[in-house]
Scaffold this active site. Structure first.
Site, PDB file in Angstrom:
ATOM      1  N   ARG B  51      46.910  43.647  31.345  1.00  0.00           N
ATOM      2  CA  ARG B  51      46.691  42.404  30.604  1.00  0.00           C
ATOM      3  C   ARG B  51      45.881  41.427  31.439  1.00  0.00           C
ATOM      4  NH1 ARG B  51      52.992  41.433  28.819  1.00  0.00           N
ATOM      5  NH2 ARG B  51      53.330  43.540  28.040  1.00  0.00           N
ATOM      6  N   ASP B  53      45.459  37.097  31.679  1.00  0.00           N
ATOM      7  CA  ASP B  53      46.088  35.858  31.210  1.00  0.00           C
ATOM      8  C   ASP B  53      45.143  34.997  30.379  1.00  0.00           C
ATOM      9  OD1 ASP B  53      48.616  36.128  32.122  1.00  0.00           O
ATOM     10  OD2 ASP B  53      48.297  35.045  33.999  1.00  0.00           O
ATOM     11  N   ARG B 198      45.242  35.096  41.763  1.00  0.00           N
ATOM     12  CA  ARG B 198      45.118  33.633  41.702  1.00  0.00           C
ATOM     13  C   ARG B 198      45.949  32.942  42.797  1.00  0.00           C
ATOM     14  NH1 ARG B 198      46.228  32.551  35.482  1.00  0.00           N
ATOM     15  NH2 ARG B 198      46.280  30.388  36.219  1.00  0.00           N
TER      16      ARG B 198
END
Lengths: 250, 250
Positions: B51, B53, B198
């Protein structure tokens, strides 16, 4: 009064162009004047090197404005960048001679037009390129572009309605190059009529598609009839790239 | 049934990520499954390599799906690109071995994180970079990044809530380079925990700002406590860059 020159980058996607009659609020000029007026407490009017149409971008638009306020160049730049929408950026501010006029003193301009070609479109450059899914004959386009070079009456390549103003302009250089899936077309001239770059691009694309011979450009120029040229290429591929002033490369 | 592999580019700015529980309609997965289901007349479910975000982009996301329909790769690609939103592009479609699974067979991934630095923000890259207006010490960031290389428990660098799954991952390479006003950070590893890139970026930025010493990275990893690492850098600078499969560079 002090005369301040600004160099501005903007993503024109969301705006009704640099300036617009009627609903002026969604214009780049309005956004900039609003922030400058708030900063100075004065009613600021900016003079641009020229207008850009709805959806057209700028990498180095040049404007000037007059103010009584004494503010440093960095303060002006940073204040504007703090309060302007994020798609409008002041790249530089500087105090210039009182006589500097961003429109009257502009000696020449460069415009960039970006085309994205190939079977696969682009997710990231879609707002900054014109997507043409089929093959374009770049060599034919280069040959065709050479007929634009020099001083010509570009009436056939403009949407100008007024018959009073001169439609003679001089094109110094047209540089067409491929960068991966992109075709970048750079136009340098002493000035451009309304829609002139986009109509030149639309006509060159027809040459690239084999619909016209390169030599036809010369004939179209001579007819001075808009209908003989190609369509107006979409706004989103067009960038005001650079404005040049006497003895001064902005 | 046929097994089709797609390579996908998307601008994640507008979406709630690849997949989402609850309101699923504004997800990239939903957009793609809708178009594929319409194309095949079947109820298509796609399996992604992983996935992404909300706000995260992809240059080469990889998915696969099964269908009974016999359609050429070009037809699938062009049909999707015709009906998908313009910020989602199918770069390639190909029929693959029935056993190919986009998630289970992924051997490693590359993520790119883009930072824009300097006094002047960017109008054109604002949705694709994280803007940091002040100086960053790139050499210190490069030194710090070397402590991530190898096999480590990256629990301190993840937002994983479950305590059951392994938080051990191997980072093969981190490449940090300057390109004009941009800092591009490329991460290559066998897998990444939730928010891992991140949080690594957020911590490296603190090193670049002089708030942490490069050597602290090793200590933070060893504590296995999320609070000891830096903040999670914003989504818009992150791109899923490439997914690698055994004997097959996608």
């Amino acid at each position: 009064m002090r005369n301040i020159k600004l160099t501005i980058e903007y993503d024109g996607s969301k705006y009704n162009g640099w300036q617009r009659l009627g609903n002026t609020e969604n214009t780049i000029q309005f956004k900039i004047e609003s922030v400058l007026s708030r900063m100075t407490g004065e009613n600021i009017e900016v003079i641009a090197s020229g207008r850009t149409d709805a959806g057209v971008h700028a990498l180095n638009q040049v404007v000037n404005f007059k103010t009584n306020k004494i503010l440093s160049s960095e303060y002006i730049r940073d204040y504007c960048n703090k309060y302007l929408p994020k798609d409008i950026v002041i790249k530089d501010a500087e105090e210039v001679d009182d006589r500097f006029h961003a429109r009257y003193n502009a000696k020449s301009k460069k415009y960039l037009y970006r085309i994205w070609t190939g079977e696969i479109p682009t997710a990231f450059h879609r707002k900054y390129t014109y997507y043409i899914p089929h093959y374009l004959d770049i060599e034919a386009m280069k040959k065709a572009s050479s007929y634009f070079i020099g001083k010509h009456d570009f009436k056939a390549f403009s949407s100008v309605k007024s018959k009073k103003k001169s439609t003679i302009r001089e094109i110094y250089e047209i540089n067409i190059k491929e960068e991966g899936k992109e075709i970048q077309m750079m136009f340098h001239g002493n000035g451009f009529l309304y829609n002139m770059v986009r109509i030149m691009v639309g006509t060159l694309i027809e040459v690239g598609e084999g619909k016209r011979r390169p030599e036809e450009i010369e004939e179209i120029i001579n007819t001075k009839v808009r209908q003989n040229a190609g369509p107006t290429a979409p706004a989103q591929g067009l960038f005001l790239y650079q404005v040049y002033y006497e003895g001064l490369q902005v």
